[in-house]
Design an enzyme around this catalytic site. Structure first.
Site, PDB file in Angstrom:
ATOM      1  N   CYS A 125      -5.746  -3.535   7.508  1.00  0.00           N
ATOM      2  CA  CYS A 125      -6.933  -2.689   7.585  1.00  0.00           C
ATOM      3  C   CYS A 125      -8.156  -3.285   6.914  1.00  0.00           C
ATOM      4  O   CYS A 125      -9.274  -3.050   7.330  1.00  0.00           O
ATOM      5  CB  CYS A 125      -6.645  -1.306   7.022  1.00  0.00           C
ATOM      6  SG  CYS A 125      -6.417  -1.244   5.247  1.00  0.00           S
TER       7      CYS A 125
ATOM      8  N   CYS B  60       0.834  -1.207   0.000  1.00  0.00           N
ATOM      9  CA  CYS B  60       0.000   0.000   0.000  1.00  0.00           C
ATOM     10  C   CYS B  60       0.865   1.251   0.000  1.00  0.00           C
ATOM     11  O   CYS B  60       0.645   2.177  -0.763  1.00  0.00           O
ATOM     12  CB  CYS B  60      -0.928  -0.006   1.216  1.00  0.00           C
ATOM     13  SG  CYS B  60      -1.973   1.454   1.333  1.00  0.00           S
TER      14      CYS B  60
END
Lengths: 409, 362
Positions: B202, B104
């Site tokens: 997440c 990410c």
């Protein structure tokens, strides 16, 4: 130093007119009585509501007993669709709408689908128009409701509402139209159209937010949505938003007075913007119908550019527009309307909606076009440059390597 | 002229204070939350516990309003799915243990968000990571260093930063301690001052990777055998994607001492178990190396190496073996070295660089 605001998002909402505010104010302070009360200040409030009802009725050629005030266009849509579907549940469970409705309609149909109703979502052509023949083919013996929006909020395309209403009437099916974008922008005559139910919203024509109307044709029965007191002739409970109702009444009256002139003026600004953009910029696609659209709506896809970046850059120049993809924090899927008219994901994400209003000027158009040329040129030019800056070439090879690593393991 | 910086705001306390301290330093600050992942949003069955929930976006917005800065939500959903979630699930099916946060950072925060910020006319981006960036006049390179607060140091997940990225990145929390960050948030009246730190991956709810991967890919991971190093069958496993190197819990195999997952053999569809001393590794090969402190080296060098976010650094000899690949020999045994994880090289508080563990050579 701060640029003056150029507001080009009238499809989202409009500023409240001064005359409207002035009529509203006494009902927030002096005449605060509950319209259901029998004493003088209560009667004052009731009187004001009934005047507003007359104004709304007159504006759309309805009778006063057909006008019901609600809390928003969304509530009107929810009430009309659920109310009609539940009312006719015994007759049938098939209901019809289109693929390009506003979320207020679309999500209500989805909910009814979950509750066991069968829903047909009519496709539209590349202009965003519903095909009457397809509608006729979709009708079943157990169809009880058809809901087709009058004017689309994103691309502005107008639907053949009169023809659709005729089809529905011939088959004895209840017909609702979400006219939130239409009322105040183009003439709307419920008798001429022949609709059973019609939703409209105050803040789309320089009235206040938080007030809407549902027109229910005399004789049409739908179930109540809000339960409680006897307001709105037992059909919509809840103490009336008097100032809001006064505001929507005044605003609709004002908008009807100058409708024809405004329509022409706003369309001329829109066309000026379109012509300037098309003559000065390349790789642009007009979305929606070329002529049969709302006077103030201009929806364009700018190729190789994301609408999101453009709206942010225009915001930094204090120009307010909206994009088919950007949203405060809601859904980020490409617009269902733009996909339904056949746009690729890329073009859908590159779309911007400009919606003009009566307070816009030719200077606004000039400043907009100037800003568009700047931002689009910048974005188109800079994106490959920045790819190189952060290692565009290297990025390609990294991608390959990651795949290699995965396949090696 | 005032320099403009776009701050990536997650809705947490760190990025909130990052934004406020940049304002104090005189930058023109724009706040942005990246919308990366949503549950079944259309039907409003959003997973509240995962990233980018409406609450997180609203927290970030509230901070931006308090600080009186413009705030935007940037849509990176498709890119995140492709570069992070797909990579994460594919890697698991390949038997690896990926680090999605690093993917990410690499493809979303420091590439896509940076591109976007620059396109919008910003000079820099900033995040709430705990690490420091310094410009070295002598070498003309931007250097990445550990945070002053070593307990919060996040330099491990930033090893992939390139020179052009470092040049455009500000990390205002590098010199702060976490308690200081929270106090700063409280003093500034930011409503996130007591918000707990984010945990785990997440987009995976409740840390249940196996369930997530199955639901997301709609693919089954076939059951197979647990074996020991010699290949002796110890029992049945529930599909390779459900296990991680070093895992001890949930194996369901009785033995004289605790058993750990030490290897996943994709070809045989076996999960190799062993006692703790069998999990030790002294050598690994890493690829996709990125160097920050210097250009790609040709000669072997010594460094302190870290094989997991939570691992201790260990002295090692790093030998380049072709383009962006190295072997790393440790002086001492390393526990739970998992292919797919990052190995990051340090010299004191300086990040030399790092790469992805390709294979464990023992």
């Amino acid at each position: 130093m701060e640029n003056r605001l150029i507001y080009l998002d009238h499809a989202a909402t409009t500023p409240l007119k001064k005359e409207v505010l002035e009529e509203m104010l006494p009902y927030l302070t002096t005449y605060y009585g509950n319209p259901s009360s029998l004493y003088a200040i209560g009667r004052e409030s009731k009187k004001a509501i009934e005047l507003a009802r007359e104004r709304v009725a007159k504006a759309i050629n309805a009778s006063v007993t057909e006008i019901f005030f609600t809390g928003s266009g969304t509530e009107s849509d929810n009430w009309a669709i659920r109310g009609a579907a539940y009312q006719n549940r015994q007759k049938g469970r098939h209901i019809i709408t289109t693929a390009i409705e506003h979320h207020a309609v679309m999500h209500t149909f989805r909910q009814l689908e979950e509750e066991g109703f069968e829903v047909t979502y009519l496709p539209v052509d590349e202009t965003g128009t519903v095909d009457i023949q397809k509608l006729i083919n979709a009708i079943q013996s157990d169809t009880t409701l058809i809901s087709v929006m009058y004017a689309n909020n994103e691309i502005g395309t107008l639907q053949p509402i009169k023809e659709i209403a005729k089809v529905a009437q011939d088959k004895g099916i209840c017909f609702h139209t979400d006219a939130v974008q239409a009322v105040g922008s183009i003439p709307v005559d419920v008798k001429d159209l022949g609709v059973d139910l019609l939703s409209l919203s105050g803040h789309k024509f320089y009235g206040p937010k938080g007030v809407g109307v549902l027109y229910i044709k005399k004789g049409v029965k739908i179930q109540n949505y809000m339960n409680g007191g006897a307001q709105e002739r037992n059909k919509r409970a809840g103490t009336e938003n008097i100032a809001g109702i006064v505001g929507i009444g005044k605003a609709i009256e004002l908008s009807i007075q100058k409708l024809e002139a405004n329509q022409k003026y706003i369309a001329s600004l829109r066309d000026l913007a379109l012509n300037q953009i098309l003559s000065k910029m390349t790789f642009i696609k007009l979305n929606g119908h070329k002529t049969n659209r709302l006077p103030g709506n201009l929806n364009l896809s700018f190729q190789f550019v994301e609408g999101e970046s453009m709206t942010i850059m225009l915001d930094q120049r204090n120009i307010a527009v909206s994009s088919g993809s950007a949203c405060a924090s809601g859904s980020f899927d490409p617009s269902h309307v733009l996909l339904a008219i056949g746009l690729s994901h890329e073009l859908a994400f590159g779309s911007i909606r400009f919606s003009f209003g009566e307070e816009n000027t030719e200077e606004d158009v000039d400043l907009l076009v100037e800003a568009l040329i700047e931002t689009v040129t910048e974005l188109r030019k800079l994106s490959p440059l920045f790819m190189a800056l952060s290692g565009g070439v290297q990025r390609q090879s990294n991608k390959r390597k990651v795949k290699n690593i995965i396949s090696k393991m | 002229m005032t320099q403009k910086v776009l701050v990536g705001m997650s809705g947490g306390v760190d990025s909130a204070v990052a934004a406020s301290s940049l304002i104090d330093q005189g930058y023109e600050v724009i706040g942005a939350t990246l919308l990366l992942w949503q549950g079944d949003y259309e039907n409003k069955k959003e997973n509240g516990k995962t990233c980018c929930s409406i609450d997180d976006v609203e927290d970030a917005r509230s901070v931006a309003n308090k600080l009186d800065i413009p705030f935007y939500v940037l849509n990176m959903k498709d890119l995140f799915e492709e570069k992070v979630v797909d990579y994460f699930t594919e890697s698991y099916f390949m038997g690896a243990t990926p680090n999605p946060c690093i993917a990410c950072n690499r493809f979303i925060k420091f590439e896509a968000m940076l591109d976007k910020a620059l396109a919008l006319g910003a000079d820099f981006i900033a995040t709430g990571h705990y690490a420091r960036i310094e410009f070295d006049e002598k070498t003309g390179r931007y250097l990445l260093k550990k945070a002053v607060d070593l307990t919060k140091d996040q330099s491990y997940v930033l090893y992939m930063l390139t020179q052009p990225q470092l040049k455009r990145l500000l990390l205002p929390l590098g010199g702060m301690v976490k308690t200081g960050t929270r106090k700063e948030a409280l003093d500034k009246g930011l409503r996130v001052s007591n918000k707990p730190d984010s945990q785990d991956i997440c987009f995976v709810e409740g840390g249940k990777y196996g369930d997530f991967i199955k639901n997301y890919t709609n693919k089954e991971s076939p059951h197979g055998w647990f074996v020991d190093r010699k290949g002796t069958k110890l029992g049945r496993h529930k599909g390779i994607i459900n296990y991680t190197i070093g895992q001890r819990k949930g194996l369901g195999i009785a033995a004289s001492a605790p058993l750990y997952v030490i290897e996943k053999n994709l070809k045989e569809n076996t999960v190799v178990l062993g006692f703790k001393d069998e999990t030790y590794t002294k050598s690994l090969t890493a690829s996709d190396m990125n160097y920050i402190a210097f250009d790609q080296p040709t000669k072997a060098f010594k460094a302190m190496a870290k094989v997991r976010y939570s691992a201790k650094e260990s002295e090692a000899l790093v030998t380049p073996i072709g383009e962006n690949r190295v072997t790393i020999e440790f002086l001492s045994h390393q526990l739970f070295v998992a292919p797919g994880q990052a190995v990051v090289l340090y010299d004191g508080d300086l990040v030399i660089g790092g790469g992805i563990i390709e294979v464990n050579n023992d």
